[in-house]
Design an enzyme around this catalytic site. Structure first.
Site, PDB file in Angstrom:
ATOM      1  N   GLY A  11       0.812  -1.217   0.000  1.00 16.26           N
ATOM      2  CA  GLY A  11       0.000   0.000   0.000  1.00 16.26           C
ATOM      3  C   GLY A  11       0.841   1.262   0.000  1.00 16.26           C
ATOM      4  O   GLY A  11       1.927   1.309   0.578  1.00 16.26           O
ATOM      5  N   ARG A  15      -2.695   8.658   2.636  1.00 18.91           N
ATOM      6  CA  ARG A  15      -3.268   9.483   3.708  1.00 18.91           C
ATOM      7  C   ARG A  15      -2.313   9.726   4.871  1.00 18.91           C
ATOM      8  O   ARG A  15      -2.608  10.521   5.764  1.00 18.91           O
ATOM      9  CB  ARG A  15      -4.571   8.846   4.201  1.00 18.91           C
ATOM     10  CG  ARG A  15      -5.739   9.135   3.284  1.00 18.91           C
ATOM     11  CD  ARG A  15      -7.029   8.578   3.831  1.00 18.91           C
ATOM     12  NE  ARG A  15      -7.150   7.150   3.577  1.00 18.91           N
ATOM     13  CZ  ARG A  15      -7.937   6.339   4.274  1.00 18.91           C
ATOM     14  NH1 ARG A  15      -8.629   6.809   5.290  1.00 18.91           N
ATOM     15  NH2 ARG A  15      -8.007   5.057   3.965  1.00 18.91           N
ATOM     16  N   THR A  79      -6.225  -6.425  -3.844  1.00 19.94           N
ATOM     17  CA  THR A  79      -5.680  -7.370  -2.862  1.00 19.94           C
ATOM     18  C   THR A  79      -5.472  -8.768  -3.457  1.00 19.94           C
ATOM     19  O   THR A  79      -4.522  -9.461  -3.092  1.00 19.94           O
ATOM     20  CB  THR A  79      -6.613  -7.480  -1.640  1.00 19.94           C
ATOM     21  OG1 THR A  79      -7.954  -7.682  -2.103  1.00 19.94           O
ATOM     22  CG2 THR A  79      -6.578  -6.229  -0.784  1.00 19.94           C
ATOM     23  N   ASN A 167     -15.473  -8.025   6.809  1.00 26.23           N
ATOM     24  CA  ASN A 167     -14.239  -8.753   6.528  1.00 26.23           C
ATOM     25  C   ASN A 167     -13.049  -7.981   7.091  1.00 26.23           C
ATOM     26  O   ASN A 167     -12.872  -6.806   6.795  1.00 26.23           O
ATOM     27  CB  ASN A 167     -14.116  -8.881   5.004  1.00 26.23           C
ATOM     28  CG  ASN A 167     -12.799  -9.499   4.571  1.00 26.23           C
ATOM     29  OD1 ASN A 167     -12.234 -10.331   5.266  1.00 26.23           O
ATOM     30  ND2 ASN A 167     -12.316  -9.070   3.405  1.00 26.23           N
ATOM     31  N   ARG A 332      25.019   8.292  30.519  1.00 29.58           N
ATOM     32  CA  ARG A 332      25.137   8.025  29.084  1.00 29.58           C
ATOM     33  C   ARG A 332      25.729   6.645  28.807  1.00 29.58           C
ATOM     34  O   ARG A 332      26.206   5.956  29.711  1.00 29.58           O
ATOM     35  CB  ARG A 332      25.963   9.143  28.436  1.00 29.58           C
ATOM     36  CG  ARG A 332      25.196  10.470  28.435  1.00 29.58           C
ATOM     37  CD  ARG A 332      26.055  11.605  27.967  1.00 29.58           C
ATOM     38  NE  ARG A 332      26.698  11.300  26.695  1.00 29.58           N
ATOM     39  CZ  ARG A 332      27.732  11.964  26.208  1.00 29.58           C
ATOM     40  NH1 ARG A 332      28.259  12.968  26.896  1.00 29.58           N
ATOM     41  NH2 ARG A 332      28.253  11.623  25.044  1.00 29.58           N
ATOM     42  N   LYS A 350      29.512   9.605  31.522  1.00 30.58           N
ATOM     43  CA  LYS A 350      29.650   8.975  30.208  1.00 30.58           C
ATOM     44  C   LYS A 350      30.750   7.939  30.225  1.00 30.58           C
ATOM     45  O   LYS A 350      31.845   8.231  30.693  1.00 30.58           O
ATOM     46  CB  LYS A 350      29.943  10.032  29.145  1.00 30.58           C
ATOM     47  CG  LYS A 350      29.874   9.482  27.733  1.00 30.58           C
ATOM     48  CD  LYS A 350      30.907  10.085  26.794  1.00 30.58           C
ATOM     49  CE  LYS A 350      32.255   9.392  26.927  1.00 30.58           C
ATOM     50  NZ  LYS A 350      33.249   9.887  25.957  1.00 30.58           N
TER      51      LYS A 350
HETATM   52  C1  UD1 Z   1     -10.038  -4.706   2.051  1.00 28.21           C
HETATM   53  C2  UD1 Z   1     -11.029  -5.824   1.762  1.00 28.21           C
HETATM   54  C3  UD1 Z   1     -12.315  -5.569   2.555  1.00 28.21           C
HETATM   55  C4  UD1 Z   1     -11.986  -5.480   4.035  1.00 28.21           C
HETATM   56  C5  UD1 Z   1     -10.902  -4.437   4.278  1.00 28.21           C
HETATM   57  C6  UD1 Z   1     -10.435  -4.500   5.691  1.00 28.21           C
HETATM   58  C7  UD1 Z   1     -10.626  -6.535  -0.521  1.00 28.21           C
HETATM   59  C8  UD1 Z   1     -11.058  -6.425  -1.921  1.00 28.21           C
HETATM   60  N1  UD1 Z   1     -11.322  -5.823   0.355  1.00 28.21           N
HETATM   61  O1  UD1 Z   1     -10.618  -3.521   1.587  1.00 28.21           O
HETATM   62  O2  UD1 Z   1     -13.235  -6.622   2.347  1.00 28.21           O
HETATM   63  O3  UD1 Z   1     -13.148  -5.165   4.774  1.00 28.21           O
HETATM   64  O4  UD1 Z   1      -9.759  -4.679   3.440  1.00 28.21           O
HETATM   65  O5  UD1 Z   1      -9.586  -3.432   5.950  1.00 28.21           O
HETATM   66  O6  UD1 Z   1      -9.708  -7.275  -0.201  1.00 28.21           O
HETATM   67  N2  UD1 Z   1      -2.959  -3.906  -0.841  1.00 28.21           N
HETATM   68  C9  UD1 Z   1      -1.887  -4.273  -1.608  1.00 28.21           C
HETATM   69  N3  UD1 Z   1      -1.995  -4.232  -2.951  1.00 28.21           N
HETATM   70  C10 UD1 Z   1      -3.130  -3.835  -3.579  1.00 28.21           C
HETATM   71  C11 UD1 Z   1      -4.214  -3.450  -2.776  1.00 28.21           C
HETATM   72  C12 UD1 Z   1      -4.106  -3.506  -1.416  1.00 28.21           C
HETATM   73  O7  UD1 Z   1      -0.842  -4.642  -1.088  1.00 28.21           O
HETATM   74  O8  UD1 Z   1      -3.141  -3.842  -4.809  1.00 28.21           O
HETATM   75  C13 UD1 Z   1      -2.834  -3.957   0.595  1.00 28.21           C
HETATM   76  C14 UD1 Z   1      -2.945  -2.576   1.220  1.00 28.21           C
HETATM   77  O9  UD1 Z   1      -1.671  -2.018   1.395  1.00 28.21           O
HETATM   78  C15 UD1 Z   1      -3.570  -2.863   2.559  1.00 28.21           C
HETATM   79  C16 UD1 Z   1      -4.440  -4.077   2.272  1.00 28.21           C
HETATM   80  O10 UD1 Z   1      -3.921  -4.676   1.104  1.00 28.21           O
HETATM   81  O11 UD1 Z   1      -2.617  -3.236   3.513  1.00 28.21           O
HETATM   82  C17 UD1 Z   1      -5.882  -3.737   2.125  1.00 28.21           C
HETATM   83  O12 UD1 Z   1      -6.019  -2.834   1.053  1.00 28.21           O
HETATM   84  P1  UD1 Z   1      -7.108  -1.698   1.068  1.00 28.21           P
HETATM   85  O13 UD1 Z   1      -7.095  -0.994  -0.235  1.00 28.21           O
HETATM   86  O14 UD1 Z   1      -6.983  -0.907   2.301  1.00 28.21           O
HETATM   87  O15 UD1 Z   1      -8.396  -2.608   1.138  1.00 28.21           O
HETATM   88  P2  UD1 Z   1      -9.847  -2.137   1.280  1.00 28.21           P
HETATM   89  O16 UD1 Z   1     -10.282  -1.617  -0.025  1.00 28.21           O
HETATM   90  O17 UD1 Z   1      -9.993  -1.276   2.449  1.00 28.21           O
END
Ligand code: UD1
Ligand code: CA
Length: 456
Positions: A11, A15, A79, A167, A332, A350
């Site tokens: 990710g 933000r 994901t 989830n 120290r 120290k």
């Molecule tokens: C995801 C879940 C959702 C769940 C939520 C919990 C999916 C489609 N949805 O949603 O059901 O309720 O998490 O927080 O799985 N990430 C990657 N690569 C990507 C996309 C995401 O590594 O291409 C990682 C992000 O860094 C993060 C995690 O996966 O750590 C979740 O990604 P995020 O986009 O926050 O998922 P949500 O859309 O919130």
């Protein structure tokens, strides 16, 4: 079954508004990713794969020593796509555990419960009931209460949006099945992403059982997306540490004003800690240790019956039994203080060893010094250990008395039971048992007259 853990860390963390990857941000001075790693590495028969993206080189360098597989997700396509990047490291008969590097407080016990539910024909999901489920994927169940699918917020109907069971993203999936399902993922959804969550409906179609379990506490599954959430989880974590220490018999005057950024690896009985104390790194506290307000201890071993008074800082140091340190003392790195030593206010020590029963009570700098036992260092004593280029040692033997406002210009040795007269600048070794002083003789000028104000 062998476990294969995939930690999603790709990710971007927009933000966070930060130059560094989100998972490098810290809770209790430890990167989020390391929290997740440390928890998962406690599982037996586990191999760990980290899926990285944004800032990947930085991550890999920082964690170069970790025995994990690294795999890149160059583009964040969802994901499901992220998990696909880890498949080369997955065996068919592995039990695959999917974790998120930005969900730092997940407990080992919760993960073990999840893993115990899954097998080659069962998928286990960690879900949680939220009073405001907005933004999360909803768990859709049939009339018999079996899980049917997960629907993402953006794809959900109004009725589905009312579902409060969501989830967490964390799941345990049989390896062979996972590989098959991931191959069939599409991105035909509101976000145009490859959703990992789509494998649930596929599992149901393939007559794979879906089991669910929930964390003991909601905070375990909370993710960090911005600095407010980071702060929230820091406080949750700290209160939990404080609670744990109190369970072990520590008195904390205010658990909300205590921070542990490391580990108390040894703890005596009846330790008392006043407000705003920070413990960092590896800490050992003996019996009856009292730590005053606003103290910072880092990699410090503190013996029994030691009192550390307010506003003192101790780093990479060992303090013996029955010592009194502070207030406003700074010990120290490389300092070893033996038993029953007093280090008073505005004293800096120290890289020095101080033997039993010695006192440095006021306004002094003792650096690169070997000090014997029962030494008394007068107020304002300075060891001049540095000539601007090199550092030198000072040796002060047992029983020495150093008068106030003395400079000991190293390398120099003050012999056993010697006395140094106040105000001396000692540049040569002082012999045992004798009084040595080095200062201008006091004179009184009898002919001197006070100036008188001139008439204008
Ligand atoms: C995801 C879940 C959702 C769940 C939520 C919990 C999916 C489609 N949805 O949603 O059901 O309720 O998490 O927080 O799985 N990430 C990657 N690569 C990507 C996309 C995401 O590594 O291409 C990682 C992000 O860094 C993060 C995690 O996966 O750590 C979740 O990604 P995020 O986009 O926050 O998922 P949500 O859309 O919130
Ligand atoms: Ca998303």
């Amino acid at each position: 079954m062998k476990i294969s853990t995939i930690i999603l860390a790709a990710g971007k963390g927009t933000r966070m508004r930060s130059e560094k990857p989100k998972v490098m941000h810290e809770i209790a001075h430890k990167p989020l990713l390391k929290h997740v790693y440390d928890m998962s590495q406690q599982l037996e028969h586990n191999s760990i794969t980290i899926v990285y993206g944004h800032g990947g080189e930085l991550l890999k360098n920082h964690f170069a020593d970790l025995p994990v597989n690294w795999t890149e997700q160059a583009q964040q396509l969802g994901t499901g796509h992220a998990v696909q990047q880890a498949l080369p490291f997955i065996q068919d008969d592995d039990q695959v555990l999917i974790l998120y590097a930005d969900v730092p407080l997940l407990k080992l016990a919760t993960v073990q419960r999840l893993l115990s539910l899954s097998d080659s024909n069962t998928l286990a999901l960690l879900t949680v009931n939220l009073s405001s489920p907005k933004g999360y994927g909803r768990i859709v169940r049939c009339a018999q209460n079996n899980v049917q699918k997960i629907v993402e917020e953006k794809d959900a109907t109004e009725a589905e949006k009312l579902i409060q069971e969501v989830n967490t993203g964390i799941m345990a999936v049989p390896g062979k099945r996972l590989k098959n399902w991931l191959q069939s993922l599409t991105n035909h959804n509101a976000q145009g992403e490859y959703y990992l969550t789509d494998i649930i409906a596929m599992a149901v179609a393939d007559k794979v059982t879906i089991m669910t379990t929930q964390p003991e506490d909601e905070d375990e599954v909370l993710g960090v997306n911005d600095r407010n959430q980071l702060y929230h989880l820091e406080r949750v974590y700290q209160l939990e540490q404080a609670g744990y220490l109190m369970e072990q018999g520590v008195t904390l005057i205010d658990a909300k004003r205590f921070d542990l950024r490391g580990r108390v690896e040894q703890l005596g009985r009846d330790v008392e800690i006043d407000v705003n104390v920070i413990l960092e790194g590896q800490i050992r506290l003996g019996n009856n240790v009292k730590i005053g307000a606003n103290c910072v201890l880092k990699n410090a071993f503190i013996g029994d019956d030691v009192e550390i008074l307010a506003n003192s800082i101790i780093e990479d140091a060992v303090i013996g039994e029955g010592c009194r340190i502070g207030p406003f003392a700074r010990i120290r790195p490389g300092s070893e203080i033996a038993d029953h030593v007093h280090i008073g206010n505005f004293v800096e020590i120290k890289k020095s060893t101080i033997a039993t029963g010695s006192k440095v009570n006021h306004l002094s700098y003792i650096g690169d010094t070997t000090m014997g036992s029962k030494v008394n260092i007068g107020a304002g004593t300075i060891t001049c250990n540095y000539d601007g280029v090199n550092k030198f040692r000072t040796v002060i033997e047992d029983g020495v008395f150093v008068g106030s406002n003395t400079q000991l210009v190293a390398p120099v040795k003050v012999g056993k039971n010697a006395t140094i007269g106040a105000g001396s600048t000692i540049t040569k070794d002082a012999p045992d048992n004798q009084l040595t002083l080095a200062r201008a003789k006091q004179v009184t000028i009898s002919s001197w007259q006070k100036p008188v104000k001139k008439e204008q």
